[in-house]
Design an enzyme around this catalytic site. Structure first.
Site, mmCIF file in Angstrom:
data_model
loop_
_atom_site.group_PDB
_atom_site.id
_atom_site.type_symbol
_atom_site.label_atom_id
_atom_site.label_comp_id
_atom_site.label_asym_id
_atom_site.label_seq_id
_atom_site.Cartn_x
_atom_site.Cartn_y
_atom_site.Cartn_z
ATOM 1 C CB SER A 1 -0.864 -0.011 1.273
ATOM 2 O OG SER A 1 -1.352 1.290 1.561
ATOM 3 C CB ILE B 1 -7.989 1.505 -5.762
ATOM 4 C CG1 ILE B 1 -6.495 1.629 -6.130
ATOM 5 C CG2 ILE B 1 -8.761 0.698 -6.799
ATOM 6 C CD1 ILE B 1 -6.184 2.370 -7.408
ATOM 7 C CB ALA C 1 2.652 -1.670 11.307
ATOM 8 C CB SER C 2 -0.278 -5.041 8.317
ATOM 9 O OG SER C 2 -1.119 -4.285 7.448
ATOM 10 C CE LYS C 3 -2.360 -3.817 3.109
ATOM 11 N NZ LYS C 3 -2.652 -4.949 2.213
ATOM 12 C CE1 TYR D 1 -4.788 -1.802 4.828
ATOM 13 C CE2 TYR D 1 -3.623 0.260 4.427
ATOM 14 C CZ TYR D 1 -4.294 -0.840 3.945
ATOM 15 O OH TYR D 1 -4.478 -0.998 2.591
HETATM 16 N N1 LIG Z 1 -8.374 0.316 -2.373
HETATM 17 C C1 LIG Z 1 -7.217 0.936 -2.160
HETATM 18 O O1 LIG Z 1 -7.055 2.129 -2.457
HETATM 19 C C2 LIG Z 1 -6.062 0.195 -1.562
HETATM 20 C C3 LIG Z 1 -4.916 0.932 -1.227
HETATM 21 C C4 LIG Z 1 -3.820 0.280 -0.702
HETATM 22 C C5 LIG Z 1 -3.849 -1.101 -0.522
HETATM 23 N N2 LIG Z 1 -4.975 -1.795 -0.831
HETATM 24 C C6 LIG Z 1 -4.941 -3.245 -0.590
HETATM 25 O O2 LIG Z 1 -5.462 -3.962 -1.698
HETATM 26 C C7 LIG Z 1 -6.083 -5.163 -1.222
HETATM 27 C C8 LIG Z 1 -7.502 -5.235 -1.769
HETATM 28 O O3 LIG Z 1 -8.237 -4.148 -1.218
HETATM 29 P P1 LIG Z 1 -9.628 -3.621 -1.791
HETATM 30 O O4 LIG Z 1 -9.522 -2.147 -1.842
HETATM 31 O O5 LIG Z 1 -9.998 -4.399 -2.991
HETATM 32 O O6 LIG Z 1 -10.569 -3.952 -0.542
HETATM 33 P P2 LIG Z 1 -11.958 -4.735 -0.401
HETATM 34 O O7 LIG Z 1 -12.408 -4.468 0.986
HETATM 35 O O8 LIG Z 1 -12.846 -4.380 -1.539
HETATM 36 O O9 LIG Z 1 -11.525 -6.268 -0.549
HETATM 37 C C9 LIG Z 1 -10.842 -6.951 0.478
HETATM 38 C C10 LIG Z 1 -11.350 -8.369 0.523
HETATM 39 O O10 LIG Z 1 -10.612 -9.084 1.523
HETATM 40 C C11 LIG Z 1 -11.516 -9.941 2.187
HETATM 41 N N3 LIG Z 1 -11.012 -10.319 3.502
HETATM 42 C C12 LIG Z 1 -10.803 -9.506 4.574
HETATM 43 N N4 LIG Z 1 -10.366 -10.222 5.608
HETATM 44 C C13 LIG Z 1 -10.275 -11.514 5.193
HETATM 45 C C14 LIG Z 1 -9.878 -12.728 5.806
HETATM 46 N N5 LIG Z 1 -9.479 -12.771 7.084
HETATM 47 N N6 LIG Z 1 -9.913 -13.869 5.076
HETATM 48 C C15 LIG Z 1 -10.340 -13.860 3.796
HETATM 49 N N7 LIG Z 1 -10.741 -12.737 3.160
HETATM 50 C C16 LIG Z 1 -10.695 -11.573 3.851
HETATM 51 C C17 LIG Z 1 -12.815 -9.153 2.267
HETATM 52 O O11 LIG Z 1 -13.922 -10.003 2.512
HETATM 53 C C18 LIG Z 1 -12.848 -8.471 0.906
HETATM 54 O O12 LIG Z 1 -13.537 -9.263 -0.041
HETATM 55 C C19 LIG Z 1 -6.032 -5.094 0.311
HETATM 56 O O13 LIG Z 1 -4.946 -5.855 0.772
HETATM 57 C C20 LIG Z 1 -5.811 -3.624 0.598
HETATM 58 O O14 LIG Z 1 -5.166 -3.411 1.819
HETATM 59 C C21 LIG Z 1 -6.088 -1.183 -1.340
#
Ligand SMILES: NC(=O)c1ccc[n+]([C@@H]2O[C@H](COP(=O)([O-])OP(=O)(O)OC[C@H]3O[C@@H](n4cnc5c(N)ncnc54)[C@H](O)[C@@H]3O)[C@@H](O)[C@H]2O)c1
Length: 258
Positions: free
Chosen positions: A147, A193, A162-164, A160
């Site tokens: 991220s 996004i 820290a995890s990333k 969050y």
């Molecule tokens: N959207 C952004 O701008 C953005 C920015 C930085 C990083 N990210 C990363 O991209 C990835 C996807 O994010 P997104 O925006 O599509 O989010 P989202 O919330 O639309 O999708 C995340 C999915 O992960 C699933 N999930 C959560 N905990 C879970 C678990 N313990 N076991 C199984 N499934 C689980 C949820 O049910 C969901 O379907 C994530 O890792 C997020 O941190 C997204």
């Protein structure tokens, strides 16, 4: 090899595929011919993704799903082993499942902090560890979800971030560890996004949050990126087009952090 057939004969596991970037990625890989497994804890979302993917499937492309938590070691083991055994191979692992919580640091409980690390970081570790013996056989590859918060300050998201940051370091380490064995390990670092994770975010900022600290989280014009924009980069990294990209964290934020 055409763009539409980059994953013909290949198999892929995509976590977090009930929603957002994971959904778009699963659909993209299947539309390019992959036999893909969607993993998520949201069964209804997964069913919808798989149905969309199978409708968009290119030659040989096909999707199925497994419901469970990426933080559950036994589930991760049985899911990876069953999929690899059924298809005889595993070529690609995309770790996109994740959670975001916004809190003031002083209000963050140890339990909340550990939960975010357990899902985002430990879940990524569990899937990588289980998949690697299979990826070593196919000279496959991994794409993780870092991220922009791994490299830039995003207030009220310490656990969050820290995890990333951990995922970014983990990605670099694995890339180097397996460099001579032909397994590539990369990550994307999205920002801004428009997915369910981001859509309701302003309302989830903690009470008393200083909004002037958020100027780098979105573009000045308020424009957000599409999940498909990230899925396209993941598909490139996971395909032969990414054959010489290894240990890279690719920022995809429309220039917000440039
Ligand atoms: N959207 C952004 O701008 C953005 C920015 C930085 C990083 N990210 C990363 O991209 C990835 C996807 O994010 P997104 O925006 O599509 O989010 P989202 O919330 O639309 O999708 C995340 C999915 O992960 C699933 N999930 C959560 N905990 C879970 C678990 N313990 N076991 C199984 N499934 C689980 C949820 O049910 C969901 O379907 C994530 O890792 C997020 O941190 C997204």
């Amino acid at each position: 090899m055409t763009l539409a057939s980059r994953f013909e004969g290949k198999t892929a596991i995509i976590t977090g595929s009930a929603s957002g970037i994971g959904r778009a990625t699963l659909i993209r890989l299947v539309s390019e011919g992959a036999t893909a497994l969607g993993v998520d804890q949201d069964e209804a979302g997964l069913r919808e993704t798989v149905s969309l993917a199978n409708n968009a499937a290119g030659t040989g492309g096909q999707a199925s799903f497994a419901v469970g938590s990426i933080a559950d070691e036994a589930f991760v083991k049985s899911t990876v082993e069953a999929f690899a055994a059924k298809n005889g191979r595993l070529d690609v692992l995309v770790n996109l499942a994740g959670i975001l919580r916004s809190t003031h640091l002083v209000d963050t409980t140890l339990e909340e902090f550990r939960h975010i690390i357990a899902v985002n970081l430990e879940g990524t570790f569990l899937f990588c560890r289980q998949a690697l013996p299979h990826l070593l056989k196919t000279k496959g590859n991994i794409v993780n979800a870092a991220s922009t918060s791994a490299s830039f300050g995003h207030p009220y998201m310490a656990a969050y971030a820290a995890s990333k940051g951990g995922i970014a370091a983990f990605t670099h380490t694995l890339a180097r560890e397996f460099i001579l064995q032909g397994v590539r390990v990369n990550a994307v670092a999205p920002g801004g996004i428009m997915t369910p994770m981001v859509a309701g975010q302003p309302a989830r900022f903690p009470e008393g949050a200083n909004l002037s600290l958020f100027s780098n989280l979105t573009r000045p014009d308020g424009h957000f990126g599409r999940p498909e924009a990230v899925a396209g980069v993941i598909a490139m990294l996971a395909s032969e087009d990414g054959e010489f990209i290894n240990g890279e964290i690719i920022r995809i934020d429309g220039g917000t952090h440039s």
